[in-house]
Design a protein around this motif. Structure first.
Motif, PDB file in Angstrom:
ATOM      1  N   GLY A  19       0.822  -1.203   0.000  1.00 17.03           N
ATOM      2  CA  GLY A  19       0.000   0.000   0.000  1.00 17.03           C
ATOM      3  C   GLY A  19       0.852   1.248   0.000  1.00 17.03           C
ATOM      4  N   ILE A  20       0.196   2.372   0.212  1.00 16.22           N
ATOM      5  CA  ILE A  20       0.877   3.665   0.215  1.00 16.22           C
ATOM      6  C   ILE A  20       0.165   4.586   1.197  1.00 16.22           C
ATOM      7  CG2 ILE A  20      -0.492   4.597  -1.703  1.00 16.22           C
ATOM      8  CD1 ILE A  20       2.173   5.897  -2.691  1.00 16.22           C
ATOM      9  N   VAL A  21       0.928   5.427   1.874  1.00 14.37           N
ATOM     10  CA  VAL A  21       0.347   6.428   2.758  1.00 14.37           C
ATOM     11  C   VAL A  21      -0.219   7.535   1.882  1.00 14.37           C
ATOM     12  CG1 VAL A  21       0.839   8.135   4.555  1.00 14.37           C
ATOM     13  CG2 VAL A  21       1.973   5.900   4.618  1.00 14.37           C
ATOM     14  N   THR A  22      -1.494   7.852   2.065  1.00 19.36           N
ATOM     15  CA  THR A  22      -2.116   8.888   1.244  1.00 19.36           C
ATOM     16  C   THR A  22      -2.225  10.220   1.978  1.00 19.36           C
ATOM     17  OG1 THR A  22      -4.348   8.257   1.898  1.00 19.36           O
ATOM     18  CG2 THR A  22      -3.447   7.212  -0.075  1.00 19.36           C
ATOM     19  N   THR A  23      -2.480  10.179   3.280  1.00 17.82           N
ATOM     20  CA  THR A  23      -2.643  11.406   4.048  1.00 17.82           C
ATOM     21  C   THR A  23      -1.924  11.271   5.375  1.00 17.82           C
ATOM     22  OG1 THR A  23      -4.854  11.620   3.122  1.00 17.82           O
ATOM     23  CG2 THR A  23      -4.336  13.018   4.987  1.00 17.82           C
ATOM     24  N   SER A  24      -1.093  12.224   5.701  1.00 18.91           N
ATOM     25  CA  SER A  24      -0.479  12.307   7.021  1.00 18.91           C
ATOM     26  C   SER A  24      -0.052  13.748   7.223  1.00 18.91           C
ATOM     27  CB  SER A  24       0.719  11.368   7.155  1.00 18.91           C
ATOM     28  OG  SER A  24       1.777  11.786   6.327  1.00 18.91           O
ATOM     29  N   HIS A 137     -13.191   2.494   3.364  1.00 19.85           N
ATOM     30  CA  HIS A 137     -14.110   2.406   2.233  1.00 19.85           C
ATOM     31  C   HIS A 137     -13.373   1.839   1.023  1.00 19.85           C
ATOM     32  CE1 HIS A 137     -12.228   6.312   1.385  1.00 19.85           C
ATOM     33  NE2 HIS A 137     -12.526   6.084   0.121  1.00 19.85           N
ATOM     34  N   ILE A 138     -14.128   1.191   0.146  1.00 13.98           N
ATOM     35  CA  ILE A 138     -13.580   0.599  -1.069  1.00 13.98           C
ATOM     36  C   ILE A 138     -14.056   1.434  -2.248  1.00 13.98           C
ATOM     37  CG2 ILE A 138     -13.531  -1.445  -2.550  1.00 13.98           C
ATOM     38  CD1 ILE A 138     -14.026  -3.124  -0.040  1.00 13.98           C
ATOM     39  N   THR A 139     -13.128   1.809  -3.137  1.00 18.14           N
ATOM     40  CA  THR A 139     -13.482   2.587  -4.323  1.00 18.14           C
ATOM     41  C   THR A 139     -14.006   1.665  -5.415  1.00 18.14           C
ATOM     42  OG1 THR A 139     -11.298   2.422  -5.331  1.00 18.14           O
ATOM     43  CG2 THR A 139     -11.665   4.275  -3.810  1.00 18.14           C
ATOM     44  N   ALA A 140     -14.578   2.246  -6.456  1.00 21.92           N
ATOM     45  CA  ALA A 140     -15.089   1.471  -7.590  1.00 21.92           C
ATOM     46  C   ALA A 140     -13.975   0.683  -8.281  1.00 21.92           C
ATOM     47  CB  ALA A 140     -15.769   2.401  -8.597  1.00 21.92           C
ATOM     48  N   GLU A 141     -12.727   1.190  -8.201  1.00 23.00           N
ATOM     49  CA  GLU A 141     -11.581   0.498  -8.821  1.00 23.00           C
ATOM     50  C   GLU A 141     -11.063  -0.650  -7.956  1.00 23.00           C
ATOM     51  OE1 GLU A 141     -11.138   4.054  -8.161  1.00 23.00           O
ATOM     52  OE2 GLU A 141     -12.357   4.333  -9.953  1.00 23.00           O
ATOM     53  N   GLY A 142     -11.601  -0.812  -6.732  1.00 17.71           N
ATOM     54  CA  GLY A 142     -11.163  -1.899  -5.863  1.00 17.71           C
ATOM     55  C   GLY A 142     -10.082  -1.517  -4.871  1.00 17.71           C
ATOM     56  N   SER A 143      -9.715  -0.236  -4.799  1.00 18.33           N
ATOM     57  CA  SER A 143      -8.731   0.191  -3.808  1.00 18.33           C
ATOM     58  C   SER A 143      -9.414   0.323  -2.453  1.00 18.33           C
ATOM     59  CB  SER A 143      -8.129   1.544  -4.181  1.00 18.33           C
ATOM     60  OG  SER A 143      -7.414   1.452  -5.384  1.00 18.33           O
ATOM     61  N   LEU A 144      -8.726  -0.075  -1.411  1.00 19.88           N
ATOM     62  CA  LEU A 144      -9.240   0.013  -0.048  1.00 19.88           C
ATOM     63  C   LEU A 144      -8.515   1.159   0.661  1.00 19.88           C
ATOM     64  CD1 LEU A 144     -10.829  -1.101   2.408  1.00 19.88           C
ATOM     65  CD2 LEU A 144      -8.923  -2.680   2.769  1.00 19.88           C
ATOM     66  N   PHE A 145      -9.268   2.159   1.121  1.00 16.38           N
ATOM     67  CA  PHE A 145      -8.715   3.263   1.894  1.00 16.38           C
ATOM     68  C   PHE A 145      -9.057   3.027   3.359  1.00 16.38           C
ATOM     69  CE2 PHE A 145      -8.681   5.020  -2.281  1.00 16.38           C
ATOM     70  CZ  PHE A 145      -7.600   5.888  -2.295  1.00 16.38           C
TER      71      PHE A 145
END
Length: 173
Positions: A19-24, A137-145
């Motif tokens: 994965g990747i850190v998106t917000t910090s 939440h899961i996006t339409a592309e299948g990514s899990l945030f």
């Protein structure tokens, strides 16, 4: 340990996923006065509360925590002489903190609040972080945030864009 105890223990639902850190929110803690350090009251990985005294100087000056945060790195030692704008430490504010992971293609259920999370960095084997899931939440592309609150951090920081590996599991009973 009995065989039943092993089968009752919750197993990680999502294990070692990239994965990747998106917000910090990661920022330096700066000294605002000058002088010799008398005592340091924090260590890397420690959770500090807004207003906690982190450094005491000989001239009765103090450096306090500006917010609730984890200390990612300590950048001074007891022999340091502080000048205004000396970077004392780097802090990682606990919220918001979000990671993006790619679950297995068959996985469609969001991770529940209260689940445990263990994070490692792909580029640094000495780094470890753990915390609790606040939501997902899961996006339409299948990514899990996944939104997290960290409880422990050792060996570095988690800037936005950092590549990680995550282990997510329900809490122990």
């Amino acid at each position: 340990m009995s065989k039943d105890a092993l089968t009752d223990a919750p197993l990680p639902v999502l294990e070692e996923l990239p994965g990747i850190v998106t917000t910090s929110r990661h920022y330096p803690l700066l000294a605002h006065t000058k002088g010799r350090i008398k005592r340091i009251f924090f260590v890397p990985g420690q959770y500090v509360h807004k207003g906690d005294i982190l450094v005491k100087g000989y001239d009765h000056n103090f450096i306090t925590a500006p917010t609730n945060a984890l200390v990612a790195e300590r950048l001074i030692d007891g022999s340091s002489y502080l000048l205004p704008n000396t970077v004392v430490a780097s802090l990682l504010e606990l919220e918001p903190f979000q990671i993006k992971i790619m679950p297995p293609s068959a996985y469609v259920q969001p991770i529940a609040p209260g689940w445990g999370a263990n994070i490692s960095r792909s580029d640094d084997k000495t780094f470890a972080a753990s915390g609790v899931v606040l939501g997902s939440h899961i996006t339409a592309e299948g990514s899990l945030f996944v939104d997290l609150r960290l409880h422990r951090l050792t060996g570095g920081s988690l800037l936005a864009g950092t590549k990680i590996r995550a282990v997510l599991a329900p809490p122990s009973l």
